[in-house]
Design a protein around this motif. Structure first.
Motif, PDB file in Angstrom:
ATOM      1  N   ALA A   1       3.786 116.645  65.620  1.00  0.00           N
ATOM      2  CA  ALA A   1       3.370 115.626  66.609  1.00  0.00           C
ATOM      3  C   ALA A   1       3.977 115.819  67.851  1.00  0.00           C
ATOM      4  N   VAL A   2       5.181 116.196  68.298  1.00  0.00           N
ATOM      5  CA  VAL A   2       5.456 116.530  69.303  1.00  0.00           C
ATOM      6  C   VAL A   2       4.910 117.762  70.187  1.00  0.00           C
ATOM      7  N   VAL A   3       4.558 118.447  69.525  1.00  0.00           N
ATOM      8  CA  VAL A   3       3.636 119.760  70.228  1.00  0.00           C
ATOM      9  C   VAL A   3       2.281 119.229  70.549  1.00  0.00           C
ATOM     10  N   ILE A   4       1.604 118.249  69.630  1.00  0.00           N
ATOM     11  CA  ILE A   4       0.408 117.808  70.164  1.00  0.00           C
ATOM     12  C   ILE A   4       0.430 116.649  71.097  1.00  0.00           C
ATOM     13  N   LEU A   5       1.535 115.765  70.992  1.00  0.00           N
ATOM     14  CA  LEU A   5       1.417 114.311  71.778  1.00  0.00           C
ATOM     15  C   LEU A   5       2.065 114.718  73.210  1.00  0.00           C
ATOM     16  N   ALA A   6       3.052 115.948  73.194  1.00  0.00           N
ATOM     17  CA  ALA A   6       3.681 115.972  74.531  1.00  0.00           C
ATOM     18  C   ALA A   6       2.617 116.144  75.784  1.00  0.00           C
ATOM     19  N   PRO A   7       1.480 116.843  75.484  1.00  0.00           N
ATOM     20  CA  PRO A   7       0.771 117.067  76.855  1.00  0.00           C
ATOM     21  C   PRO A   7      -0.096 115.787  77.116  1.00  0.00           C
ATOM     22  N   THR A   8      -0.637 115.249  75.922  1.00  0.00           N
ATOM     23  CA  THR A   8      -1.327 113.949  75.975  1.00  0.00           C
ATOM     24  C   THR A   8      -0.311 112.889  76.708  1.00  0.00           C
ATOM     25  N   ALA A   9       0.868 112.889  76.292  1.00  0.00           N
ATOM     26  CA  ALA A   9       1.638 111.799  77.044  1.00  0.00           C
ATOM     27  C   ALA A   9       1.941 112.198  78.598  1.00  0.00           C
ATOM     28  N   GLN A  10       1.949 113.389  78.761  1.00  0.00           N
ATOM     29  CA  GLN A  10       2.215 113.678  80.514  1.00  0.00           C
ATOM     30  C   GLN A  10       1.103 113.355  80.815  1.00  0.00           C
ATOM     31  N   SER A  11      -0.122 113.804  80.530  1.00  0.00           N
ATOM     32  CA  SER A  11      -1.616 113.432  81.345  1.00  0.00           C
ATOM     33  C   SER A  11      -1.408 112.018  81.354  1.00  0.00           C
ATOM     34  N   PHE A  12      -0.945 111.195  80.378  1.00  0.00           N
ATOM     35  CA  PHE A  12      -1.001 109.799  80.421  1.00  0.00           C
ATOM     36  C   PHE A  12      -0.110 109.224  81.586  1.00  0.00           C
ATOM     37  N   PHE A  13       1.048 109.678  81.719  1.00  0.00           N
ATOM     38  CA  PHE A  13       1.866 109.248  82.807  1.00  0.00           C
ATOM     39  C   PHE A  13       1.429 109.721  84.141  1.00  0.00           C
ATOM     40  N   ALA A  14       0.810 111.017  84.141  1.00  0.00           N
ATOM     41  CA  ALA A  14       0.317 111.404  85.633  1.00  0.00           C
ATOM     42  C   ALA A  14      -1.073 110.366  85.807  1.00  0.00           C
ATOM     43  N   GLN A  15      -1.886 110.065  85.063  1.00  0.00           N
ATOM     44  CA  GLN A  15      -2.874 109.224  85.312  1.00  0.00           C
ATOM     45  C   GLN A  15      -2.491 107.826  85.643  1.00  0.00           C
ATOM     46  N   GLN A  16      -1.236 107.458  85.139  1.00  0.00           N
ATOM     47  CA  GLN A  16      -0.869 106.052  85.412  1.00  0.00           C
ATOM     48  C   GLN A  16      -0.253 105.938  86.857  1.00  0.00           C
ATOM     49  N   GLN A  17       0.295 107.129  87.280  1.00  0.00           N
ATOM     50  CA  GLN A  17       0.864 107.446  88.711  1.00  0.00           C
ATOM     51  C   GLN A  17      -0.431 107.521  89.652  1.00  0.00           C
ATOM     52  N   GLN A  18      -1.635 107.905  89.011  1.00  0.00           N
ATOM     53  CA  GLN A  18      -2.575 108.289  90.121  1.00  0.00           C
ATOM     54  C   GLN A  18      -3.231 106.762  90.282  1.00  0.00           C
ATOM     55  N   ILE A  19      -3.324 106.165  89.299  1.00  0.00           N
ATOM     56  CA  ILE A  19      -3.835 104.552  89.136  1.00  0.00           C
ATOM     57  C   ILE A  19      -2.945 103.763  90.316  1.00  0.00           C
ATOM     58  N   ALA A  20      -1.885 103.831  90.143  1.00  0.00           N
ATOM     59  CA  ALA A  20      -0.753 103.075  90.919  1.00  0.00           C
ATOM     60  C   ALA A  20      -1.216 103.518  92.304  1.00  0.00           C
TER      61      ALA A  20
END
Length: 175
Positions: free
Chosen positions: A42-61
């Motif tokens: 789960a950590v291996v699969i979700l870590a890149p997804t979470a990273q892209s989620f936070f990057a997208q949130q920063q771009q939205i802001a």
């Protein structure tokens, strides 16, 4: 009385250390190994997804901030357009920018032709107030009195030499 049997224990295990005792106390079951495997997966699969989620949130802001700035700029431009619809504002801008005058008025344009004061870039700037060594009021009064009571000509006062008279010949004079 029955005889006790003694087991021979290797020397390394005869005196268990704190770490050795702790490691021997851990017992893994098949369920706990499967759960640890699922957790690592789960950590291996979700870590890149979470990273892209936070990057997208920063771009939205960032984009929202840019939209807010542009909205403020649009509001300022609307206010400016409203000002330009006012005839008195147009008249004021024509006077200031284009030097227009109303009929019957006279416009004077004063151009300061003096050179700018020389600045000494290496002069230290003091944060303390300094007292001048001369009394400016006394100097001003002396300047007025000197200008009013002098017999000097304007050429002498300005420092330019007075023109020297050139000899002229008189008509009908002897040679």
């Amino acid at each position: 009385m029955p005889k006790q049997q003694t087991r021979r224990v290797p020397a390394a295990f005869s005196e268990p250390s704190g770490t050795g005792r702790w490691l021997r106390g851990i017992h893994f079951s098949a369920f706990s190994l499967v759960m640890m495997g699922v957790l690592v997966l789960a950590v291996v699969i979700l870590a890149p997804t979470a990273q892209s989620f936070f990057a997208q949130q920063q771009q939205i802001a960032d984009q929202q901030k840019a939209v807010d700035q542009l909205a403020a700029q649009v509001d300022a431009l609307k206010e400016q357009r409203a000002r330009w619809n006012d005839p008195s504002y147009i008249r004021a801008q024509a006077r200031d920018r284009l030097y227009y005058v109303m009929p019957g008025e006279v416009s004077y344009l004063v151009i300061d032709d003096r050179p700018p004061a020389a600045k000494d870039a290496d002069a230290p700037v003091s944060s303390k107030l300094q007292k001048t060594k001369t009394d400016w009021a006394h100097t001003l009064f002396g300047s007025f009195m000197g200008a009013g009571l002098t017999d000097a000509t304007p050429q002498q006062l300005s420092g330019t030499p007075a023109p020297t008279p050139t000899p002229t010949s008189t008509p009908g004079g002897k040679r």
